[in-house]
Design an enzyme around this catalytic site. Structure first.
Site, short mmCIF file in Angstrom:
data_model
loop_
_atom_site.label_atom_id
_atom_site.label_comp_id
_atom_site.label_asym_id
_atom_site.label_seq_id
_atom_site.Cartn_x
_atom_site.Cartn_y
_atom_site.Cartn_z
N ILE A 432 -3.70 -0.98 3.11
CA ILE A 432 -3.98 -0.82 4.34
C ILE A 432 -5.31 -1.50 4.75
CG2 ILE A 432 -4.13 0.92 6.10
CD1 ILE A 432 -1.26 0.47 5.05
N GLU A 485 -13.09 -4.28 3.05
CA GLU A 485 -13.85 -3.60 4.16
C GLU A 485 -15.16 -3.06 3.56
OE1 GLU A 485 -11.61 -1.23 6.64
OE2 GLU A 485 -9.86 -2.36 6.30
N ASP A 600 -5.52 -2.67 13.57
CA ASP A 600 -5.20 -1.36 13.39
C ASP A 600 -5.25 -0.54 14.62
OD1 ASP A 600 -4.96 -1.54 10.42
OD2 ASP A 600 -7.21 -1.19 10.27
N HIS A 696 -4.88 10.79 1.15
CA HIS A 696 -5.78 11.64 1.41
C HIS A 696 -6.26 12.67 0.23
CE1 HIS A 696 -4.00 10.67 5.29
NE2 HIS A 696 -5.36 10.80 5.68
N CYS A 728 -2.67 4.86 3.88
CA CYS A 728 -3.54 4.51 4.70
C CYS A 728 -4.69 3.88 3.95
CB CYS A 728 -4.29 5.83 5.19
SG CYS A 728 -5.42 5.50 6.86
#
Ligand code: GLN
Ligand code: ZN
Length: 756
Positions: A432, A485, A600, A696, A728
């Site tokens: 992602i 990122e 996104d 998560h 994610c």
């Protein structure tokens, strides 16, 4: 005039609770040490509120992870799977919150969902046929005593039984009706305990009342509270609502035996009208939510005072309150050392909101308040000119035409062109966007921020991280790569920092879930992109690989939804301004040779109005166009992806398809896969990557697990349309578990491809 707070931020001025919890998770500190941090925070927060003269100070608004999970535990409703691990109480709680993988067993976390229209997440209670709901905990009572010991008499706050029942998932054959009596009895037992303690007021939060409710829902609510309130004894019960108005239930609510009713006058569009139509009972206290609990702008005292005075027509017994818990705003402006005065003078965070309450309670009771110092100082801020306009941007938005929202070549035709160009084969694997934010990654940013390293050194380090990230993905055998990122602290703040019109804070953290906090930037003026933002990183990443590397941007709706918005122009106007800025970035990425651009819209659904009748006319009518504005200018061969956290967009599937992206990835592992049925039923055209595992949680999913998810997906989604990805970004995960998980993901993809 009396005042009330619905709740106060709990992570602490310096996010102490977050850091202590994380240390505890890493087994670096003991339970006692964690509890000590928590206790000190509670004390500090109570003292703060007491010195601001707040009449109704909340307790039990504190939580180690989530208030709804606290209620689940309090009501004995934690699923057996967690209890059977045989861990101590605290660790059982955290196992439900975060999942557990270790000597005691292997369990997934409870599902997590967004709390109404906020960016806070709650853990979804699961009720099984053998769940026996009864009072089984001590937390609210203990916290009341704890406050009392330091001479603060609090108003315990608990999420109410109706909201609990409505938000719970029913895992067996029993339904909501089968649990209502048990819940009523548990709340009666709760009130009994509060009676024994001599508690004056208790607050039951029922935010679900601001959603669209059926007659049956309202009847269930009424019968639940008729039972509970018959046993309230000497405790006064406040029914607290927030995030909107309670148009479906107001009439019933005022007929019930509550002592106080808390209403939201800011987000509740019809609240005043309800009072006007049905009146307000003389024997109850009106807790008037008139100070914003969600945004960071100073309150305009003139407006607040006039509103409260107007409410005098309906009630003689008014308590002023925030519109919702202050959980959704940062702790204090005092943490901000670099905001210039001409900017910070407009803001009030949680602590400053307390000061406003204090001043307002004094002013409202004073005749000639308009001459008072505090009033005049406040009004100065609102009368002074504010330099923030950008005429060019305003003109650009004003002159947008229909064609600015449409890609020239229709999606079906683009698809063939893209397949030819990208040559990815069936079931492409990707991620992602973000990769683990290691210590080194974070240090690089903080060193640069502090001035310890130069921009050149900073960029060199980033290049190093990008190279590592690309190498790792090549090694794993992923098909479509990302740059990782490592230059971003947060997907929205990063863009905010790079757009004129934004101001950003140093420590204005807001809890998103558990120990995760975000620092929303503030839209202060008109938005403009001054320079390319991501091109340097994406171009470098692409230079390292023959595989396509996705350009990675955040979309305008998400940027807007995760920022503190202005209150002087419309959301639509802000979304289009940001849309234009992102559009420039998209075109620059394309120009630099980037073949796939992901925009996104993680938070697209977040601000969908709570009331269905407002979806189309007050949100989707500008949110979807704002996204289309970003990518309508690219060539047909450029593939546009989007990503959404949480798959629950069944009801707006057509609108999502209408964003006109080529591919969408979304969370699907923690919620039921009903979305896939909805995609099929609506002949969804966009290619899809339903997340095959939950990022998560630190748990490593096996290849078999993911094969099962994929097989299931393939029963509904055409293999030509399916992508394989986690649900994610991986920024919150560790490197080791990420490598293992992605290796399993690639293995799962291969197993499926071999079987086709
Ligand atoms: N590209 C972002 C990331 O991977 C998306 C994050 C999100 O959806 N919340 O971190
Ligand atoms: Zn996401």
């Amino acid at each position: 005039m009396n005042s009330s707070l619905i709740g106060f931020p709990r992570v602490g001025k310096g996010r102490e609770l977050k850091f202590a919890s994380e240390k505890y998770f890493r087994k670096e500190i003991s339970t006692e040490a964690l509890e000590k941090v928590a206790k000190d925070l509670r004390k500090e927060h109570w003292n703060l509120q007491q010195s601001a003269g707040i009449t109704h100070i909340p307790s039990n608004d504190f939580s180690y992870y989530d208030n709804l999970l606290d209620v689940t535990v309090l009501l004995n409703a934690l699923p057996n799977g967690y209890k059977q691990l045989g861990l101590n109480e605290r660790d059982t709680y955290f196992a439900a919150a975060r999942g557990y993988q270790g000597e005691a067993g292997d369990v997934k976390a409870l599902a997590m969902k967004k709390w109404f229209n906020t960016n806070y997440h709650y853990l979804v209670p699961e009720l099984f046929d053998d769940t026996e709901i009864k009072l089984a905990g001590d937390k609210p009572f203990a916290e009341y005593e704890e406050a009392k010991e330091i001479d603060v008499l609090t108003k315990p706050v608990i999420i109410g039984g109706f909201t609990f029942l409505k938000l719970a998932k029913y895992k067996g054959s029993k339904t909501i009706d089968d649990f209502t009596d048990q819940v009523a009895n548990a709340y009666i037992a709760i009130l009994d305990r509060f009676n024994e303690q001599g508690v004056a007021w208790v607050q039951f939060d029922e935010p679900i009342l601001v959603t669209d409710l059926s007659e049956e829902d309202v009847a269930l609510f009424a019968s639940l509270y008729e039972k509970v309130l018959a046993h309230k004894g000497n405790v006064k019960v406040l029914l607290q609502t927030y995030f909107g108005d309670i148009r479906d239930s107001y009439e019933e609510v005022i007929g019930l035996d509550f002592d106080g009713i808390g209403l939201d006058f800011l987000e509740g569009k019809q609240t005043v009208e309800l009072l006007e139509t049905y009146g307000f009972p003389a024997d109850k206290t009106l807790f008037a939510g008139v100070l914003n609990g969600k945004n960071i702008w100073k309150s305009d005292y003139k407006k607040v005072i006039e509103l409260v005075k107007g409410l005098g027509n309906y009630s003689n017994d008014i308590v002023i309150s925030t519109s919702c818990s202050l959980l959704h705003v940062p702790y204090t402006l005092e943490n901000e050392t670099s905001l210039p005065e001409e900017v910070s003078q407009y803001f009030a965070f949680a602590k400053e909101r307390l000061q406003e309450i204090k001043e307002l309670t004094e002013l409202i009771g004073t005749s000639g308040y308009e001459e008072q110092e505090n009033y005049l100082v406040n009004q100065q801020v609102f009368s002074a000119d504010r330099v923030y306009e950008d005429k060019q941007v305003q003109a650009a938005v004003a002159s947008l035409a229909k064609s600015d929202f449409v890609r020239d070549v229709p999606r079906k035709e683009r698809r063939a062109i893209q397949k030819e160009r990208l040559r990815l084969g069936l079931l492409p694997t990707t991620t992602i966007g973000s990769f683990p934010q290691t210590k080194e990654v974070k240090q690089n940013r903080s060193k640069y921020r502090k001035g310890d390293i130069s921009r050149a050194e900073y960029d060199e380090n980033i290049k190093g991280f990008i190279k590592e990230c690309i190498d790792l993905q090549e090694e794993l055998g992923l098909d479509v790569l990302v740059h990782g990122e490592s230059e971003r602290n947060d997907m929205v703040e990063f863009f905010g920092e790079n757009l004129a019109g934004y101001v950003f804070t140093e420590k204005a953290w807001v809890q998103s879930y558990g120990t995760r906090c975000v620092k929303p930037p503030i839209i202060f003026g008109d938005i403009r992109r001054e320079n390319p933002i991501t091109v340097f990183y994406s171009e470098y990443a692409q230079s390292l690989s023959d595989k396509p590397v996705k350009g990675m941007l955040t979309g305008p709706v998400t940027i807007l939804n995760w920022s503190f918005p202005r209150e002087d122009i419309s959301l639509r106007e802000m979304a289009f301004q940001i849309g234009l800025a992102i559009r420039e970035e998209v075109l620059d990425l394309e120009e630099a040779g980037i073949k796939i651009i992901q925009i996104d819209e993680a938070a697209l659904k977040e601000k969908l109005p709570i009331r269905r009748e407002e979806w189309a006319s007050e949100y989707l009518d500008w949110a979807i166009p704002a996204f289309r504005l970003c990518h309508s200018g690219v060539r047909p061969e450029t593939q546009v992806h989007t990503h959404m956290c949480y798959s629950e967009f069944e009801e707006i599937v057509k609108d999502i398809d209408n964003m006109d992206a080529d591919v969408i990835s979304f969370e699907a592992s923690r919620s039921k896969l009903t979305i896939i049925d909805a995609l099929k039923a609506n002949q969804f055209e966009t290619e899809v990557g339903p997340g095959v595992y939950d990022i998560h949680s630190p748990r490593v999913p096996s290849a078999e697990e993911m094969v099962a998810v994929l097989k299931n997906a393939l029963t509904k989604i055409d293999e030509e349309n399916l992508w394989i990805n986690p649900d994610c970004g991986l920024k919150t995960r560790g490197i080791k578990e990420t490598k293992e998980s992605l290796a399993n993901l690639v293995a799962a993809a291969q197993i499926i491809k071999d079987a086709i």
